[in-house]
Design an enzyme around this catalytic site. Structure first.
Site, mmCIF file in Angstrom:
data_model
loop_
_atom_site.group_PDB
_atom_site.id
_atom_site.type_symbol
_atom_site.label_atom_id
_atom_site.label_comp_id
_atom_site.label_asym_id
_atom_site.label_seq_id
_atom_site.Cartn_x
_atom_site.Cartn_y
_atom_site.Cartn_z
ATOM 1 N N ILE A 1 0.816 -1.224 0.000
ATOM 2 C CA ILE A 1 0.000 0.000 0.000
ATOM 3 C C ILE A 1 0.847 1.270 0.000
ATOM 4 O O ILE A 1 0.313 2.368 -0.214
ATOM 5 C CB ILE A 1 -0.999 0.042 1.176
ATOM 6 C CG1 ILE A 1 -0.283 0.114 2.527
ATOM 7 C CG2 ILE A 1 -1.963 -1.133 1.110
ATOM 8 C CD1 ILE A 1 -1.228 0.413 3.692
ATOM 9 N N ALA B 1 -1.453 -2.587 8.294
ATOM 10 C CA ALA B 1 -0.859 -1.640 9.244
ATOM 11 C C ALA B 1 0.512 -2.104 9.675
ATOM 12 O O ALA B 1 0.829 -3.298 9.639
ATOM 13 C CB ALA B 1 -1.754 -1.477 10.475
ATOM 14 N N THR C 1 2.334 -2.573 12.937
ATOM 15 C CA THR C 1 1.849 -2.699 14.313
ATOM 16 C C THR C 1 2.939 -3.042 15.331
ATOM 17 O O THR C 1 2.628 -3.300 16.493
ATOM 18 C CB THR C 1 0.750 -3.771 14.398
ATOM 19 O OG1 THR C 1 1.277 -5.024 13.935
ATOM 20 C CG2 THR C 1 -0.460 -3.379 13.571
ATOM 21 N N ASP D 1 -6.208 2.873 19.870
ATOM 22 C CA ASP D 1 -6.260 3.637 21.122
ATOM 23 C C ASP D 1 -4.970 4.419 21.364
ATOM 24 O O ASP D 1 -4.953 5.359 22.170
ATOM 25 C CB ASP D 1 -6.496 2.683 22.300
ATOM 26 C CG ASP D 1 -5.402 1.623 22.417
ATOM 27 O OD1 ASP D 1 -5.307 0.791 21.487
ATOM 28 O OD2 ASP D 1 -4.658 1.630 23.410
ATOM 29 N N TYR E 1 4.330 4.829 16.883
ATOM 30 C CA TYR E 1 3.206 4.050 16.371
ATOM 31 C C TYR E 1 1.916 4.867 16.422
ATOM 32 O O TYR E 1 1.218 5.003 15.413
ATOM 33 C CB TYR E 1 3.048 2.764 17.178
ATOM 34 C CG TYR E 1 1.751 2.019 16.889
ATOM 35 C CD1 TYR E 1 1.535 1.434 15.642
ATOM 36 C CD2 TYR E 1 0.752 1.925 17.853
ATOM 37 C CE1 TYR E 1 0.348 0.765 15.364
ATOM 38 C CE2 TYR E 1 -0.432 1.251 17.591
ATOM 39 C CZ TYR E 1 -0.628 0.680 16.351
ATOM 40 O OH TYR E 1 -1.816 0.027 16.081
#
Length: 293
Positions: free
Chosen positions: A38, A61, A63, A103, A126
């Site tokens: 991506i 992602a 991560t 979060d 992150y």
């Protein structure tokens, strides 16, 4: 529904593929990072222009929270630039994008659950890269859903549940952080929530685009989460005796990246808008044998 999934081999991506591939009214294109990087703008735009999805599920992602502290450029490429390219391509063909966030965009100092209106203040690379991705998606595509979640686990990925079961099989005692709190979230429930939203969009329902929180209840500490995991493991005869668990502080378990003390997310908004209930993470552990493979 023509659906494109990025990150098909990740925890949420795996469940999206499993659920959508069995539905007759869905034409599915699911890709992993080898099939679609991506961060490659031209490839992203070519795949999306050729397939012409109605919905893009971005489950790709970076991560590795601790590694991101030193791998800054790649974290931003995957978590910010990649989502931007997807969102721009979505706008070009009139698609909607459902993008998973975290979060970690919050500093973790709030008392009580975070709502979608709370100020963001990520404490590490992150979280900063994920927040940049949220901003990029929102700017590039009006038809966006940014789904923040936390403490994700399932039967297949690298996650806290799998780690506890692996360590518990060989150790009599474990020290677990007890001053970080959040809502464990089953990846399959995240996939169900995303699909429910996607179907509302493709059916032409009026949808309020923007940011939503989705995670599990009840909120617990990592230490309390571990207690439940091992209690269920003993009840289901996976192990004969659970290890002794000691609650420790974050300061006693230092990591390169700072973790939020409070990762509680309020799910009221997504429940009101889409009738999506918080993840029942205890129910997701009812067949804990499936996590031991």
């Amino acid at each position: 529904m023509r659906a494109l999934i990025t990150g098909k081999d990740g925890q949420v991506g795996t469940h999206l593929v499993k659920l959508l591939s069995t539905q007759e009214d869905v034409i599915l294109l699911a890709l992993n990072s080898h099939e679609l990087d991506i961060t490659n703008e031209s490839l992203v735009k070519k795949h999306i222009a050729d397939f012409k999805p109605d919905i893009i599920f971005n489950a790709a992602a970076y991560t590795a929270v601790d590694k991101a502290e030193s791998d800054i450029e790649l974290a931003y490429q995957v978590n910010a630039k990649g989502p931007q390219y997807l969102a721009e391509a979505a706008t070009h063909i009139g698609a909607a994008i459902l993008h998973i966030s975290t979060d970690y965009v919050f500093n973790g100092d709030k008392d009580g659950a975070y709502t979608e209106c709370d100020l963001t203040e990520p404490q590490g690379v992150y979280g900063q890269s994920k927040l940049a991705g949220e901003a990029a998606v929102a700017k590039a595509c009006d038809r966006h859903i940014l789904l923040r979640t936390a403490w994700v686990f399932d039967e297949n990925g690298n996650n806290f549940v799998k780690t506890m079961l692996r360590l518990g099989a060989t150790r009599d005692a474990l020290s677990i952080v007890g001053d970080q709190f959040g809502g464990p979230t089953y990846a399959g429930d995240i996939a169900i929530a995303l699909i429910k939203i996607a179907k509302r969009i493709t059916q032409g329902d009026v949808v309020e685009y923007g940011v939503y929180h989705y995670s599990g209840l009840p909120h617990v500490s990592w230490h309390e989460f571990a207690e439940v995991i091992f209690n269920m493991t003993v009840e289901q005869n996976i192990i004969a005796k659970k290890p002794s668990l000691t609650s420790i502080t974050t300061d006693q378990y230092p990591t390169p990246a700072k973790r939020p003390h409070n990762s509680r997310l309020s799910t009221d908004k997504i429940t009101d808008a889409f009738s999506v209930e918080a993840s029942d993470w205890k129910a997701a552990l009812n067949n804990i044998q499936s996590y031991t493979g």
